[in-house]
Design an enzyme around this catalytic site. Structure first.
Site, PDB file in Angstrom:
ATOM      1  N   LYS A   1      13.804   3.778 -10.975  1.00 54.99           N
ATOM      2  CA  LYS A   1      13.729   3.783  -9.502  1.00 54.99           C
ATOM      3  C   LYS A   1      14.908   3.007  -8.900  1.00 54.99           C
ATOM      4  O   LYS A   1      15.517   3.435  -7.907  1.00 54.99           O
ATOM      5  CB  LYS A   1      12.384   3.189  -9.075  1.00 54.99           C
TER       6      LYS A   1
ATOM      7  N   LYS B   1      16.592  -4.682  -0.401  1.00 51.04           N
ATOM      8  CA  LYS B   1      15.868  -5.273  -1.546  1.00 51.04           C
ATOM      9  C   LYS B   1      16.175  -4.482  -2.821  1.00 51.04           C
ATOM     10  O   LYS B   1      16.435  -5.069  -3.889  1.00 51.04           O
ATOM     11  CB  LYS B   1      14.365  -5.270  -1.219  1.00 51.04           C
TER      12      LYS B   1
ATOM     13  N   THR C   1       8.116  -0.416  -5.253  1.00 48.27           N
ATOM     14  CA  THR C   1       9.430  -0.557  -5.906  1.00 48.27           C
ATOM     15  C   THR C   1       9.680  -2.035  -6.175  1.00 48.27           C
ATOM     16  O   THR C   1       9.872  -2.822  -5.243  1.00 48.27           O
ATOM     17  CB  THR C   1      10.559  -0.004  -5.018  1.00 48.27           C
TER      18      THR C   1
HETATM   19  N1  LIG Z   1       9.374   4.115   2.971  1.00 49.57           N
HETATM   20  C1  LIG Z   1       9.937   4.819   1.992  1.00 49.57           C
HETATM   21  O1  LIG Z   1      10.601   5.844   2.235  1.00 49.57           O
HETATM   22  C2  LIG Z   1       9.750   4.438   0.569  1.00 49.57           C
HETATM   23  C3  LIG Z   1       9.340   3.193   0.177  1.00 49.57           C
HETATM   24  N2  LIG Z   1       9.210   2.895  -1.152  1.00 49.57           N
HETATM   25  C4  LIG Z   1       8.747   1.591  -1.585  1.00 49.57           C
HETATM   26  O2  LIG Z   1       7.350   1.572  -1.345  1.00 49.57           O
HETATM   27  C5  LIG Z   1       6.926   0.255  -0.980  1.00 49.57           C
HETATM   28  C6  LIG Z   1       6.246   0.312   0.385  1.00 49.57           C
HETATM   29  O3  LIG Z   1       7.183   0.827   1.303  1.00 49.57           O
HETATM   30  P1  LIG Z   1       6.788   1.130   2.832  1.00 49.57           P
HETATM   31  O4  LIG Z   1       5.434   1.699   2.897  1.00 49.57           O
HETATM   32  O5  LIG Z   1       7.935   1.869   3.392  1.00 49.57           O
HETATM   33  O6  LIG Z   1       6.796  -0.351   3.412  1.00 49.57           O
HETATM   34  P2  LIG Z   1       6.100  -0.956   4.719  1.00 49.57           P
HETATM   35  O7  LIG Z   1       6.962  -2.111   5.100  1.00 49.57           O
HETATM   36  O8  LIG Z   1       5.815   0.102   5.704  1.00 49.57           O
HETATM   37  O9  LIG Z   1       4.689  -1.497   4.157  1.00 49.57           O
HETATM   38  C7  LIG Z   1       4.645  -2.606   3.325  1.00 49.57           C
HETATM   39  C8  LIG Z   1       3.221  -2.867   2.895  1.00 49.57           C
HETATM   40  O10 LIG Z   1       3.205  -4.054   2.079  1.00 49.57           O
HETATM   41  C9  LIG Z   1       2.251  -4.971   2.637  1.00 49.57           C
HETATM   42  N3  LIG Z   1       2.648  -6.345   2.348  1.00 49.57           N
HETATM   43  C10 LIG Z   1       3.831  -6.936   2.609  1.00 49.57           C
HETATM   44  N4  LIG Z   1       3.834  -8.212   2.170  1.00 49.57           N
HETATM   45  C11 LIG Z   1       2.608  -8.436   1.650  1.00 49.57           C
HETATM   46  C12 LIG Z   1       1.995  -9.555   1.022  1.00 49.57           C
HETATM   47  N5  LIG Z   1       2.641 -10.705   0.852  1.00 49.57           N
HETATM   48  N6  LIG Z   1       0.720  -9.419   0.575  1.00 49.57           N
HETATM   49  C13 LIG Z   1       0.078  -8.246   0.731  1.00 49.57           C
HETATM   50  N7  LIG Z   1       0.593  -7.152   1.310  1.00 49.57           N
HETATM   51  C14 LIG Z   1       1.856  -7.241   1.747  1.00 49.57           C
HETATM   52  C15 LIG Z   1       2.246  -4.666   4.111  1.00 49.57           C
HETATM   53  O11 LIG Z   1       1.086  -5.203   4.704  1.00 49.57           O
HETATM   54  P3  LIG Z   1       1.040  -5.536   6.280  1.00 49.57           P
HETATM   55  O12 LIG Z   1       0.690  -4.241   6.960  1.00 49.57           O
HETATM   56  O13 LIG Z   1       0.003  -6.567   6.412  1.00 49.57           O
HETATM   57  O14 LIG Z   1       2.409  -6.034   6.672  1.00 49.57           O
HETATM   58  C16 LIG Z   1       2.265  -3.144   4.066  1.00 49.57           C
HETATM   59  O15 LIG Z   1       1.008  -2.625   3.741  1.00 49.57           O
HETATM   60  C17 LIG Z   1       8.192  -0.600  -1.039  1.00 49.57           C
HETATM   61  O16 LIG Z   1       8.270  -1.194  -2.301  1.00 49.57           O
HETATM   62  C18 LIG Z   1       9.317   0.406  -0.832  1.00 49.57           C
HETATM   63  O17 LIG Z   1      10.541  -0.043  -1.385  1.00 49.57           O
HETATM   64  C19 LIG Z   1       9.437   3.825  -2.122  1.00 49.57           C
HETATM   65  C20 LIG Z   1       9.824   5.089  -1.800  1.00 49.57           C
HETATM   66  C21 LIG Z   1      10.060   5.477  -0.426  1.00 49.57           C
HETATM   67  O1  LIG Z   2      12.678   4.151  -1.986  1.00 51.71           O
HETATM   68  C1  LIG Z   2      12.830   4.971  -1.097  1.00 51.71           C
HETATM   69  C2  LIG Z   2      13.371   6.273  -1.374  1.00 51.71           C
HETATM   70  C3  LIG Z   2      13.555   7.123  -0.172  1.00 51.71           C
HETATM   71  C4  LIG Z   2      13.923   8.522  -0.582  1.00 51.71           C
HETATM   72  O2  LIG Z   2      13.907   8.854  -1.783  1.00 51.71           O
HETATM   73  O3  LIG Z   2      14.207   9.310   0.339  1.00 51.71           O
END
Ligand SMILES: NC(=O)C1=CN([C@@H]2O[C@H](COP(=O)(O)OP(=O)(O)OC[C@H]3O[C@@H](n4cnc5c(N)ncnc54)[C@H](OP(=O)(O)O)[C@@H]3O)[C@@H](O)[C@H]2O)C=CC1
Ligand SMILES: O=CCCC(=O)O
Length: 290
Positions: A169, A237, A94
């Site tokens: 989104k 964010k 996102t």
């Molecule tokens: N969780 C949710 O319900 C949802 C999340 N999203 C979106 O999906 C994305 C991921 O979310 P989520 O999995 O929850 O987040 P997490 O915080 O669990 O994971 C974040 C990921 O990004 C990596 N990362 C962070 N900073 C860097 C960097 N500078 N360089 C390389 N890798 C980096 C982390 O690596 P490391 O392990 O090394 O920290 C990790 O793999 C976000 O944009 C979020 O807004 C969308 C829908 C639903």
């Molecule tokens: O970006 C996160 C969305 C979480 C949700 O749709 O439940």
């Protein structure tokens, strides 16, 4: 189909395991490389850098925390751009439309193909392949990777030019973040005015406001339990990026602005890594009513 996967956070881990379960060959990379070990147990291979993954795989998916992470993985040393000529990159993180456009332009300039494909739905839908995928960019690539989207999600929307997926989104998450704050205030108001918040959940569930989020999060919020499915720092964010989209388009969003303040307050209380429903805690200031 062989795919690369960059970013094994809450979402990336669930999505890549789901792809493996459905017979895809998956090569993973994560900034903290040790997080790849669990995926290896599920049958994945590991790439040492984003560049190595793109070199190996025709299609690479990314699921990264925010705009700065998404840009870094593409533009930094050993990044996606190094081997993108003739390859396909699908960013499901996102981010805002500007970030997505920068990535798209750079990839196309190097002879690669690009889709943005952020998702609605959280950890459980990611595990179950029930995400809603908001795709924009190269239509031919979209048609080519539909088998992967069909595994990851229950429905994908093709929204046209790059930026439209990001904007859709952000609009969706702006609504969700605002709703979560209204819900938290309602639970707190019910409790403080002598009502049963559990009964409030039942009342809401029977009416026009019934929804999956209230049903899923309400019971845990009443237990003050916030295991992270969607981390609060990411919801804040998204509010910030949605408010910027509102600025660009001169859309007044007082409700979203107030919700953003509540998420910022929650972050300042050290709640950023908990589920976004932990914004509920911001309302638990000492009670001076008596
Ligand atoms: N969780 C949710 O319900 C949802 C999340 N999203 C979106 O999906 C994305 C991921 O979310 P989520 O999995 O929850 O987040 P997490 O915080 O669990 O994971 C974040 C990921 O990004 C990596 N990362 C962070 N900073 C860097 C960097 N500078 N360089 C390389 N890798 C980096 C982390 O690596 P490391 O392990 O090394 O920290 C990790 O793999 C976000 O944009 C979020 O807004 C969308 C829908 C639903
Ligand atoms: O970006 C996160 C969305 C979480 C949700 O749709 O439940």
């Amino acid at each position: 189909m062989e795919v690369g996967f960059l970013g094994l956070g809450i979402m990336g881990k669930a999505m890549s395991i789901n792809l493996l379960r459905h017979g895809f060959k998956v090569t993973v990379w994560n900034r903290t490389l040790s997080k790849c070990n669990e995926l290896v147990e599920h049958g994945a291979s590991v790439g040492e850098t984003p560049a190595a993954v793109v070199k190996k795989c025709k299609y690479t998916i990314a699921m990264l925390s925010d705009p700065s992470a998404a840009l870094s993985v593409v533009f930094d040393k050993d990044g996606v751009l190094d081997h993108i000529n003739g390859k396909c990159y699908i960013d499901m993180s996102t981010v805002d439309a500007d970030t997505s456009s920068k990535i798209s332009e750079a990839i196309k300039a190097k002879g690669g193909y690009f889709l943005e494909a952020p998702v609605s739905g959280s950890k459980k839908p990611a595990e179950d392949g029930q995400l809603i995928i908001l795709v924009a960019g190269d239509k031919a690539l979209y048609d080519e990777v539909l088998p992967a989207f069909d595994v990851l999600g229950k429905k994908s929307f093709f929204l046209g030019e790059v930026g439209n997926g990001a904007k859709m989104k952000l609009v969706v998450n702006m609504i969700m973040g605002s709703m979560m704050n209204a819900f938290s205030e309602g639970l707190t108001l019910a409790e403080r005015s002598g009502l049963s918040p559990g009964t409030l959940l039942d009342v809401l569930d029977l009416g026009a406001m019934s929804n999956g989020m209230f049903k899923l999060k309400g019971p845990t919020m009443l237990k003050n339990s916030y295991p992270p499915a969607f981390p609060l720092k990411h919801q804040q964010k998204d509010m910030r990026l949605a408010l910027a989209l509102g600025d660009e388009n001169a859309v007044s969003m007082p409700v979203a602005a107030a919700a953003n303040e509540a998420f910022k307050k929650a972050r300042s209380m050290g709640l950023g890594d908990l589920d976004f429903s932990a914004v509920h805690e911001t309302l638990k200031a000492p009670d001076h009513s008596s």
